[in-house]
Design an enzyme around this catalytic site. Structure first.
Site, PDB file in Angstrom:
ATOM      1  N   ASN A  93       0.817  -1.211   0.000  1.00 35.09           N
ATOM      2  CA  ASN A  93       0.000   0.000   0.000  1.00 35.09           C
ATOM      3  C   ASN A  93       0.853   1.264   0.000  1.00 35.09           C
ATOM      4  O   ASN A  93       2.084   1.215  -0.064  1.00 35.09           O
ATOM      5  CB  ASN A  93      -0.982  -0.015   1.180  1.00 35.09           C
ATOM      6  CG  ASN A  93      -0.278   0.114   2.530  1.00 35.09           C
ATOM      7  OD1 ASN A  93       0.938   0.244   2.619  1.00 35.09           O
ATOM      8  ND2 ASN A  93      -1.058   0.068   3.597  1.00 35.09           N
ATOM      9  N   MET A  95       1.195   3.272   2.490  1.00 32.78           N
ATOM     10  CA  MET A  95       1.702   3.508   3.848  1.00 32.78           C
ATOM     11  C   MET A  95       1.058   4.690   4.550  1.00 32.78           C
ATOM     12  O   MET A  95       1.540   5.144   5.588  1.00 32.78           O
ATOM     13  CB  MET A  95       3.227   3.677   3.846  1.00 32.78           C
ATOM     14  CG  MET A  95       3.986   2.410   3.498  1.00 32.78           C
ATOM     15  SD  MET A  95       5.654   2.707   2.853  1.00 32.78           S
ATOM     16  CE  MET A  95       5.274   3.192   1.166  1.00 32.78           C
ATOM     17  N   VAL A  96      -0.025   5.232   4.015  1.00 33.15           N
ATOM     18  CA  VAL A  96      -0.685   6.375   4.645  1.00 33.15           C
ATOM     19  C   VAL A  96      -1.432   5.907   5.893  1.00 33.15           C
ATOM     20  O   VAL A  96      -2.176   4.920   5.848  1.00 33.15           O
ATOM     21  CB  VAL A  96      -1.642   7.058   3.657  1.00 33.15           C
ATOM     22  CG1 VAL A  96      -2.428   8.161   4.344  1.00 33.15           C
ATOM     23  CG2 VAL A  96      -0.868   7.608   2.470  1.00 33.15           C
ATOM     24  N   HIS A 470      -9.284   0.742  -1.508  1.00 36.56           N
ATOM     25  CA  HIS A 470      -9.816   0.551  -0.167  1.00 36.56           C
ATOM     26  C   HIS A 470     -11.092  -0.300  -0.180  1.00 36.56           C
ATOM     27  O   HIS A 470     -12.101   0.083   0.427  1.00 36.56           O
ATOM     28  CB  HIS A 470     -10.125   1.904   0.474  1.00 36.56           C
ATOM     29  CG  HIS A 470      -8.951   2.807   0.605  1.00 36.56           C
ATOM     30  ND1 HIS A 470      -9.082   4.183   0.775  1.00 36.56           N
ATOM     31  CD2 HIS A 470      -7.618   2.552   0.600  1.00 36.56           C
ATOM     32  CE1 HIS A 470      -7.877   4.718   0.865  1.00 36.56           C
ATOM     33  NE2 HIS A 470      -6.971   3.759   0.755  1.00 36.56           N
TER      34      HIS A 470
END
Length: 561
Positions: A93, A95-96, A470
């Site tokens: 992903n 990484m947020v 998502h």
């Protein structure tokens, strides 16, 4: 077939599965088997944060799912990658780190997920993390998950964007994961000591030293084994051989919002009509399995930059080599960040109680595959409407576990979602037109100044919008007739079987999903072990008290009709 016995079997070594593997093996009491279809996560392209676009688009590390033609997106097929590697989607992903708004979890409680309101979830967010700037009543400082701000907004474009949001009349927020999400500020990422801090690094790797954890990679799970309405184990394939394993306590599916409903359906658990069409005997009818699918969409709002400060000047092979070598030697510099270091969360209109639009700011103009969008300097905002009302599904197509399920999001089916993206275009133009951006703002590249009317914006969005990756909510938690698991994460009507991952979210939060998925797994681990829940938080939530009649704190915008 050979048999082996464990207390718990966890399917999927992803964002939730790695957390569970760690917590359930603490103390050495339980024997746990963790099954993962993918393999090692030790690739430099996974561990180096700036290389995030590579594992997401690599078959070795990600299921490269594709949707059915989306009827409200001009019948485009949309890319839907899901992690297939230790760490799962936390290894591929962006990484947020965004928890979501406090009201998102209160919404879960209202929909029947008792005990999953913000007061009860916040302690588990804190338990999971070590925030680089220290703990407080909102942030943790002793958890496995390292969270920071990358390079601390050294590029001047980050600060200019935040200042532009304030110029436009919005809040500045010191910590959108703290008391107030709404506003503009620094963005947080799951990076520690310059490395991607996936759940494999944070949770799984320490647990793998324990004798009571067995991790099997390259294992394709075929089905959950049932004896009547009791889950007894799973059948998986490795090296061309089928293996049956038994769980004396429970089977826990943590295969994600695509994998978990698909595996339930392969096991004969789901909507009767869906199973019968796929030729799968119905062992337990549960209508909601695979329904309620939700996701975030976004598009890139791109501008040329008048000063040579953007990352577009770093995209040639020589600069990439220098960035990579520095990262290898020192684990710092541009290789140690995801480059999304500032952000914004705003409400689309008056009458919306908490933020439903999210900005990721990038000091470059490029595609998600890391290629430049045009020659010269630029910057872009990833902007999306984050509380969609459209709903889709993930449905099994046959009893072959290698055949992907049929995925249909029905993106932008609901008029409210289309209206939300019109707000994205108009509000973003207003923000970027503020004095704070005058020094840097060049011509608008995308959507383009000719895109103005509702019809023109709608047409642009249908062609330009992309998934924010998502997918969620396909095994929703609750007590209604479409719920798949109860608030204890147990599958309704089947003993010895749980689902613990983002598929059990009743509704999608306003933000990226890795943080809430980890939180869900932390809390579920206590439920599974029969431990008393952590004491609920009393930390206050700051809201705009005039949300009913104004779109932003600096003045009214438009009221909901």
């Amino acid at each position: 077939m050979k048999e082996a016995n464990y207390d718990y079997i966890i399917v999927g070594a992803g964002s939730a599965g790695c957390v569970l593997a760690n917590r359930l093996t603490e103390g050495g009491r339980h024997r746990v088997l963790l099954l993962e279809t993918g393999g090692s996560d030790k690739s430099i392209f996974i561990q180096m944060p700036t290389a995030l676009s590579i594992p997401m688009n690599t078959k070795k590390y990600a299921w490269q799912f594709e949707t059915e033609p989306e009827p409200y997106l001009d019948n485009r097929r949309m890319h839907c990658p899901r992690g297939k590697v230790l760490g799962g989607s936390s290894s591929i992903n962006g990484m947020v780190y965004v928890r979501g708004h406090a009201r998102d979890f209160d919404e879960w409680q209202q929909q029947g997920a008792d005990g999953w309101d913000y007061r009860h979830c916040l302690p588990y967010f804190k338990k999971a993390e070590t925030w680089a700037f220290g703990g407080d009543e909102y942030r943790g400082d002793q958890g496995p998950l390292g969270v920071n701000n990358g390079n601390n907004m050294q590029n001047p474009l980050y600060r200019a964007f935040v200042d532009a949001g304030v110029d436009a009349g919005y809040f500045a927020t010191d910590d959108y994961n703290g008391a107030r999400q709404e506003g503009f500020g620094a963005m947080h990422m799951t990076v520690k000591n310059g490395r991607r801090w996936s759940t494999a690094n944070a949770y799984l790797r320490p647990a793998m030293a324990r004798d009571n954890l067995t991790v099997v990679t390259h294992a394709l799970v075929h089905k959950v084994l049932l004896e009547g309405k009791q889950a007894t184990g799973v059948r998986y394939e490795k090296d061309g051989k089928l293996v049956d394993v038994k769980a004396s306590e429970e089977v826990i599916l943590s295969a994600g919002s695509i994998g978990s409903p698909h595996l339930l359906q392969l096991s004969g658990i789901g909507n009767r009509e869906v199973l019968e069409q796929a030729g799968i005997p119905v062992d337990h009818e549960l209508p909601g399995v695979g329904g309620n699918l939700q996701d975030h969409l976004e598009f890139y709002f791109q501008f040329r930059c008048k000063e040579p400060v953007s990352l577009n000047g770093k995209l040639d092979w020589w600069n990439k080599l220098k960035i990579g070598v520095r990262w290898l030697l020192k684990k710092d510099g541009l290789g140690a960040t995801n480059h999304f270091e500032s952000c914004g969360f705003i409400r689309s209109k008056a009458g919306v109680e908490w933020p439903d639009l999210q900005y990721h700011f990038l000091p470059a103009a490029m595609r998600y595959d890391g290629k430049e969008a045009f020659s010269g300097d630029g910057f872009q905002l990833h902007i999306g409407h984050n509380k969609p009302r459209s709903r889709g599904s993930v449905y099994v197509q046959s009893d072959n576990p290698r055949q992907p399920p049929r995925i249909l999001f029905n993106y932008l089916q609901h008029e409210d979602d289309r209206e939300g993206f019109r707000d994205c275009v108009r509000l973003t133009r207003e923000i970027i037109s503020q004095p704070a951006m005058d020094r840097f703002r060049g011509p608008e590249i995308q959507p383009g100044v000719d895109v103005q009317s509702d019809q023109e914006i709608d047409a642009f969005v249908r062609q330009a919008v992309e998934s924010a990756y998502h997918p969620s909510c396909t095994c929703k938690m609750g007590v209604d007739d479409q719920a798949v698991v109860g608030p204890d994460t147990r599958v309704h009507g089947v003993s010895g079987l749980r689902v613990v991952d983002s598929s059990i979210f009743p509704t999608i939060p306003n933000g990226n999903l890795n943080a809430p998925t980890i939180m869900v797994a932390e809390r579920a681990a206590d439920l599974i072990r029969g431990l008393a829940p952590l004491d609920p938080s009393t930390a206050p939530v700051e809201m705009d008290e005039h949300w009913r009649d104004r779109q932003r704190p600096g003045g009214a915008r438009r009221a909901i009709a």
